[in-house]
Design a protein around this motif. Sequence first.
Motif, PDB file in Angstrom:
ATOM      1  N   GLN A 106      38.434 143.273-117.437  1.00 34.82           N
ATOM      2  CA  GLN A 106      39.566 144.047-116.730  1.00 34.82           C
ATOM      3  C   GLN A 106      40.929 144.782-117.669  1.00 34.82           C
ATOM      4  O   GLN A 106      41.288 145.810-117.268  1.00 34.82           O
ATOM      5  CB  GLN A 106      40.203 143.288-115.430  1.00 34.82           C
ATOM      6  CG  GLN A 106      39.260 142.824-114.489  1.00 34.82           C
ATOM      7  CD  GLN A 106      39.658 141.784-113.569  1.00 34.82           C
ATOM      8  OE1 GLN A 106      40.835 141.608-113.289  1.00 34.82           O
ATOM      9  NE2 GLN A 106      38.873 140.942-112.998  1.00 34.82           N
ATOM     10  N   LEU A 163      32.653 137.743-110.388  1.00 37.41           N
ATOM     11  CA  LEU A 163      34.069 137.241-110.020  1.00 37.41           C
ATOM     12  C   LEU A 163      35.221 138.228-109.990  1.00 37.41           C
ATOM     13  O   LEU A 163      36.034 138.179-109.188  1.00 37.41           O
ATOM     14  CB  LEU A 163      34.641 136.306-111.323  1.00 37.41           C
ATOM     15  CG  LEU A 163      36.146 135.787-111.181  1.00 37.41           C
ATOM     16  CD1 LEU A 163      36.319 135.146-109.969  1.00 37.41           C
ATOM     17  CD2 LEU A 163      36.402 134.990-112.443  1.00 37.41           C
ATOM     18  N   THR A 164      34.813 139.272-111.057  1.00 35.98           N
ATOM     19  CA  THR A 164      35.572 140.616-110.747  1.00 35.98           C
ATOM     20  C   THR A 164      35.691 141.276-109.554  1.00 35.98           C
ATOM     21  O   THR A 164      36.821 141.759-109.035  1.00 35.98           O
ATOM     22  CB  THR A 164      35.412 141.501-111.839  1.00 35.98           C
ATOM     23  OG1 THR A 164      35.812 140.830-113.135  1.00 35.98           O
ATOM     24  CG2 THR A 164      36.222 142.832-112.047  1.00 35.98           C
ATOM     25  N   GLN A 197      37.433 139.458-106.554  1.00 33.75           N
ATOM     26  CA  GLN A 197      38.810 139.423-106.910  1.00 33.75           C
ATOM     27  C   GLN A 197      39.173 140.906-106.243  1.00 33.75           C
ATOM     28  O   GLN A 197      40.634 141.066-106.156  1.00 33.75           O
ATOM     29  CB  GLN A 197      39.260 139.361-108.341  1.00 33.75           C
ATOM     30  CG  GLN A 197      39.032 137.766-108.753  1.00 33.75           C
ATOM     31  CD  GLN A 197      39.230 137.847-110.296  1.00 33.75           C
ATOM     32  OE1 GLN A 197      39.121 138.938-110.933  1.00 33.75           O
ATOM     33  NE2 GLN A 197      39.273 136.679-110.946  1.00 33.75           N
ATOM     34  N   GLY A 212      36.146 133.427-116.013  1.00 37.28           N
ATOM     35  CA  GLY A 212      37.571 133.641-115.776  1.00 37.28           C
ATOM     36  C   GLY A 212      38.099 134.437-117.078  1.00 37.28           C
ATOM     37  O   GLY A 212      38.788 135.419-116.928  1.00 37.28           O
TER      38      GLY A 212
END
Length: 441
Positions: free
Chosen positions: A344, A358-359, A362, A337
């Motif tokens: 980002q 994860l990016t 999302q 995270g």
Amino acid sequence: MISRLRLLQVAAATLAVALSCEARATTDIAWWHAMSGELGKQLEKLASDFNASQSDYRIVPAYKGNYTETVTAAIFAFRSRSQPAIVQVNEVATATMTAAKGAIYPVHSMMRDMGEPFSLNDYLPAVSGYYTDASGNLLSFPFNSSTPILYYNKTMFRDAGLDAEAPPKTWPELGAAAKRLRERGAVCGFTTSWPSWIHVENFSAFHNLPLATRANGFAGLDAELTINNPVLVKHVAQLAEWQKTKLFDYSGRGQAAEPRFQNGECGIFIGSSATRADIKANSKFEVGYGMMPYWPEIAGAPQNSIIGGATLWVLRDRPREEYKGVARFFAYLSQPGVQAAWHQNTGYLPVTRAAFELTRAQGFYDRNPGFSISFEEITLHPPTENSKGIRLGSFVLIRGAIEDELEQAFAGHKSAQAALDSAVERGNKLLRQFERASPDR
């Protein structure tokens, strides 16, 4: 009345003791860095978020100027025993830091000694490999990493009859697109920033060519430059030829070329992936993105690009309690995270695959086309001996010598062969000076 006064005195004394204990319980950790502006704000946020996540340690960032000024300040501070626990150092100074064995606390050793869980396999090989020793042990913590990508003006592409959704993939395709742009009135077809980083260092890695012997310096201090090879000579000669008609237009060192793309002078620009947000914010046209071009006749190309940016080094002779906090901080920075947010918000690469996944989950890459190109480029293939990175002493000075000679070639004052021969000669002299001065000699 006396009883109340006594009660107040006891309460005040108790509060003072409590505050004193709280102050002792928090260990301050100095972090010297070279980031200003918006990037500096993002760095400060990382520190404050970590500080808020626990009460044992407090990271205290301090801006010390550019990379050279920051590492110079740390060296002088070490001599006076007032050094910080953490210092940010740019990637080309890795060999210099590695040679300073008495001054650095290798990250892999520190994480082990402090009992903090740590696995090198969690980190991207193309990033972590730049900062490992010959045995594959991580020496410093990868922090802000970028790689060159291609930017293009979609509006100019459409006006020139080019496919705005198809960036040039090879150097011949780029030359053809630049010619079309010039025919439609562009001041220049394409320009690039950081000449040595893009046209020598990353060019070599992307074509799986050695920049120097001894595994680009990873295998020993006795490395010698090999950048006067036929492939690189051909590439520089082609750039010099394109320069004559402004298909390629040299704009200077560092980031000097970037504004020429933003203001619409040049239709194509090759520069750092970390300038993506700046380009998008300052360009009054739709921006397209692509990978670095390659020469299709070179076997194995494209391989993978290499990184620029900086890393976090831990300096010795600080209290053990500080190192426990540094280890905790590095573990925090590695969390998916935290890494995803840093990636980002800044445009720098995530240092772990988990942060990239994860990016993507999302939906960030769907909302921001082109943002994933830098990650895809450095992970095209597992790094080879030629595309792992560079570990050459005095490389800041060597890069300056290379750029001196590239400028001679682009100006038509020297042939590509003569310019690169001279760069090798000058660079090898600096390598031998560094070798003689090294304690590992």
